[in-house]
Motif scaffolding. Sequence first.
Motif, mmCIF file in Angstrom:
data_model
loop_
_atom_site.group_PDB
_atom_site.id
_atom_site.type_symbol
_atom_site.label_atom_id
_atom_site.label_comp_id
_atom_site.label_asym_id
_atom_site.label_seq_id
_atom_site.Cartn_x
_atom_site.Cartn_y
_atom_site.Cartn_z
ATOM 1 N N MET A 134 0.840 -1.198 0.000
ATOM 2 C CA MET A 134 0.000 0.000 0.000
ATOM 3 C C MET A 134 0.875 1.248 0.000
ATOM 4 O O MET A 134 0.608 2.216 -0.725
ATOM 5 N N ARG A 135 1.932 1.220 0.799
ATOM 6 C CA ARG A 135 2.856 2.360 0.851
ATOM 7 C C ARG A 135 3.468 2.606 -0.525
ATOM 8 O O ARG A 135 3.534 3.751 -0.985
ATOM 9 N N SER A 136 3.883 1.548 -1.205
ATOM 10 C CA SER A 136 4.465 1.690 -2.553
ATOM 11 C C SER A 136 3.448 2.260 -3.533
ATOM 12 O O SER A 136 3.790 3.117 -4.353
ATOM 13 N N LEU A 137 2.207 1.798 -3.445
ATOM 14 C CA LEU A 137 1.152 2.313 -4.316
ATOM 15 C C LEU A 137 0.948 3.814 -4.081
ATOM 16 O O LEU A 137 0.857 4.596 -5.034
ATOM 17 N N LEU A 138 0.893 4.206 -2.828
ATOM 18 C CA LEU A 138 0.708 5.623 -2.494
ATOM 19 C C LEU A 138 1.896 6.460 -2.969
ATOM 20 O O LEU A 138 1.724 7.541 -3.533
ATOM 21 N N LEU A 139 3.098 5.959 -2.727
ATOM 22 C CA LEU A 139 4.303 6.671 -3.168
ATOM 23 C C LEU A 139 4.330 6.824 -4.684
ATOM 24 O O LEU A 139 4.632 7.907 -5.197
ATOM 25 N N ASP A 140 4.021 5.753 -5.411
ATOM 26 C CA ASP A 140 4.000 5.821 -6.872
ATOM 27 C C ASP A 140 2.972 6.834 -7.362
ATOM 28 O O ASP A 140 3.229 7.599 -8.295
ATOM 29 N N GLY A 141 1.802 6.844 -6.727
ATOM 30 C CA GLY A 141 0.760 7.778 -7.132
ATOM 31 C C GLY A 141 1.135 9.227 -6.886
ATOM 32 O O GLY A 141 0.822 10.108 -7.687
ATOM 33 N N LEU A 142 1.818 9.485 -5.786
ATOM 34 C CA LEU A 142 2.202 10.866 -5.460
ATOM 35 C C LEU A 142 3.470 11.311 -6.167
ATOM 36 O O LEU A 142 3.671 12.504 -6.395
ATOM 37 N N ARG A 143 4.332 10.365 -6.514
ATOM 38 C CA ARG A 143 5.590 10.701 -7.187
ATOM 39 C C ARG A 143 5.322 11.453 -8.495
ATOM 40 O O ARG A 143 6.044 12.395 -8.838
ATOM 41 N N SER A 144 4.281 11.062 -9.197
ATOM 42 C CA SER A 144 3.972 11.705 -10.481
ATOM 43 C C SER A 144 3.552 13.167 -10.310
ATOM 44 O O SER A 144 3.546 13.923 -11.278
ATOM 45 N N GLU A 145 3.229 13.574 -9.081
ATOM 46 C CA GLU A 145 2.845 14.956 -8.813
ATOM 47 C C GLU A 145 4.051 15.835 -8.505
ATOM 48 O O GLU A 145 3.912 17.034 -8.292
ATOM 49 N N GLY A 146 5.244 15.236 -8.411
ATOM 50 C CA GLY A 146 6.470 16.012 -8.207
ATOM 51 C C GLY A 146 6.822 16.300 -6.761
ATOM 52 O O GLY A 146 7.686 17.133 -6.493
ATOM 53 N N TYR A 147 6.188 15.637 -5.820
ATOM 54 C CA TYR A 147 6.495 15.864 -4.413
ATOM 55 C C TYR A 147 7.792 15.162 -4.021
ATOM 56 O O TYR A 147 8.161 14.152 -4.598
ATOM 57 N N VAL A 148 8.455 15.690 -3.007
ATOM 58 C CA VAL A 148 9.580 15.007 -2.386
ATOM 59 C C VAL A 148 8.958 14.062 -1.369
ATOM 60 O O VAL A 148 8.214 14.495 -0.485
ATOM 61 N N LEU A 149 9.220 12.769 -1.509
ATOM 62 C CA LEU A 149 8.540 11.768 -0.691
ATOM 63 C C LEU A 149 9.470 11.111 0.312
ATOM 64 O O LEU A 149 10.617 10.810 -0.006
ATOM 65 N N ARG A 150 8.944 10.909 1.505
ATOM 66 C CA ARG A 150 9.612 10.118 2.533
ATOM 67 C C ARG A 150 8.603 9.094 3.004
ATOM 68 O O ARG A 150 7.401 9.293 2.846
ATOM 69 N N GLU A 151 9.082 8.016 3.598
ATOM 70 C CA GLU A 151 8.162 6.961 4.007
ATOM 71 C C GLU A 151 8.549 6.371 5.349
ATOM 72 O O GLU A 151 9.708 6.421 5.755
ATOM 73 N N ALA A 152 7.531 5.841 6.033
ATOM 74 C CA ALA A 152 7.731 5.170 7.314
ATOM 75 C C ALA A 152 6.775 3.986 7.377
ATOM 76 O O ALA A 152 5.673 4.032 6.819
ATOM 77 N N GLY A 153 7.210 2.926 8.076
ATOM 78 C CA GLY A 153 6.413 1.714 8.182
ATOM 79 C C GLY A 153 5.593 1.606 9.450
ATOM 80 O O GLY A 153 4.794 0.690 9.589
ATOM 81 N N ASP A 154 5.790 2.536 10.390
ATOM 82 C CA ASP A 154 4.970 2.532 11.602
ATOM 83 C C ASP A 154 4.957 3.929 12.210
ATOM 84 O O ASP A 154 5.670 4.829 11.759
ATOM 85 N N GLY A 155 4.135 4.094 13.244
ATOM 86 C CA GLY A 155 3.959 5.401 13.852
ATOM 87 C C GLY A 155 5.202 5.937 14.536
ATOM 88 O O GLY A 155 5.482 7.137 14.480
ATOM 89 N N GLU A 156 5.966 5.071 15.180
ATOM 90 C CA GLU A 156 7.183 5.521 15.857
ATOM 91 C C GLU A 156 8.225 6.030 14.863
ATOM 92 O O GLU A 156 8.849 7.065 15.074
ATOM 93 N N GLU A 157 8.416 5.277 13.781
ATOM 94 C CA GLU A 157 9.356 5.707 12.742
ATOM 95 C C GLU A 157 8.911 7.042 12.150
ATOM 96 O O GLU A 157 9.727 7.948 11.936
ATOM 97 N N ALA A 158 7.618 7.177 11.906
ATOM 98 C CA ALA A 158 7.084 8.424 11.357
ATOM 99 C C ALA A 158 7.347 9.588 12.305
ATOM 100 O O ALA A 158 7.781 10.667 11.885
ATOM 101 N N PHE A 159 7.091 9.363 13.589
ATOM 102 C CA PHE A 159 7.285 10.413 14.581
ATOM 103 C C PHE A 159 8.743 10.864 14.612
ATOM 104 O O PHE A 159 9.033 12.061 14.639
ATOM 105 N N HIS A 160 9.663 9.914 14.548
ATOM 106 C CA HIS A 160 11.096 10.265 14.543
ATOM 107 C C HIS A 160 11.482 11.023 13.278
ATOM 108 O O HIS A 160 12.285 11.960 13.332
ATOM 109 N N LEU A 161 10.921 10.631 12.129
ATOM 110 C CA LEU A 161 11.208 11.354 10.886
ATOM 111 C C LEU A 161 10.698 12.791 10.964
ATOM 112 O O LEU A 161 11.360 13.725 10.505
ATOM 113 N N VAL A 162 9.519 12.967 11.554
ATOM 114 C CA VAL A 162 8.947 14.305 11.690
ATOM 115 C C VAL A 162 9.810 15.162 12.617
ATOM 116 O O VAL A 162 10.014 16.354 12.356
#
Length: 186
Positions: free
Chosen positions: A75-103
Motif C-alpha cells: 500500500m505504501r508503494s502504491l501511495l508513493l507511486d501515485g504521489l511521485r507523479s505529482e512532483g512531491y519530495v517523498l519520505r516513508e515510514a512503516g509505523d507510527g514511531e518511525e514516522a514520529f522520529h522522521l517528523v
Amino acid sequence: MLGCFSSAYGRGTGPSLQIACKIARFVRDGELSQWHCLCDFVGHTDGPWKGIAQEGVVVIEGKPSVLVVDDDGEMRSLLLDGLRSEGYVLREAGDGEEAFHLVLRAVPDLILTEIWLTGGGVDYVNRLRAVVPHCPIVVMTAFGDDGVRMDVLRAGATAYLSKPIHLAELKCCVKQLLGNKSWSMS
C-alpha cells in the motif's frame, strides 16, 4: 553531502555562503525539500536561496514534501507511486514511531498516514499535532467508521480518507491541502 569548503578573506567565499549556495542547488534540483538550522541566523533572507529566518530557524523551501506512513509495504508503494507523479519530495515510514522520529528530524509539508498501525491510533495523531501544529495530517484506514473519523478529526487530523484509496481523490486532497503555498524557486 555538502563537501569541504575553503574561503578567501574579503571575497565573499566563506563557508557560510558556500553552504547556503550548495543547499540552494539541492533545493532547486529537488534533492532537498527543506533545510532547518537550529541556530541564530543573522543575515539576508533574500537572494537566490530565499531562506526564511524566523525565531532562530532557517527553512529553505523547494518542492513540497510528503511523509507517507503505512505498515503495509504494498500500500505504501502504491501511495508513493501515485504521489511521485505529482512532483512531491517523498519520505516513508512503516509505523507510527518511525514516522514520529522522521517528523522530529525534518517537518514535512504534509503527512499521509494509516491510523491503525504499530505506534498509531488517536494518541499518535495527538502527538503528531502537538509537534507539527500547522502541518496537514491526512488519516486513512480500511477499519474505520463515523466514530473513528470524528475521533481522529478531533485529535487534529486535517482530513480522513477511507480505504480503498482512490488515487485521484488522494491527489486532489493533497494538492488542495498544499495549495496555499508557493513552491517555485524562481
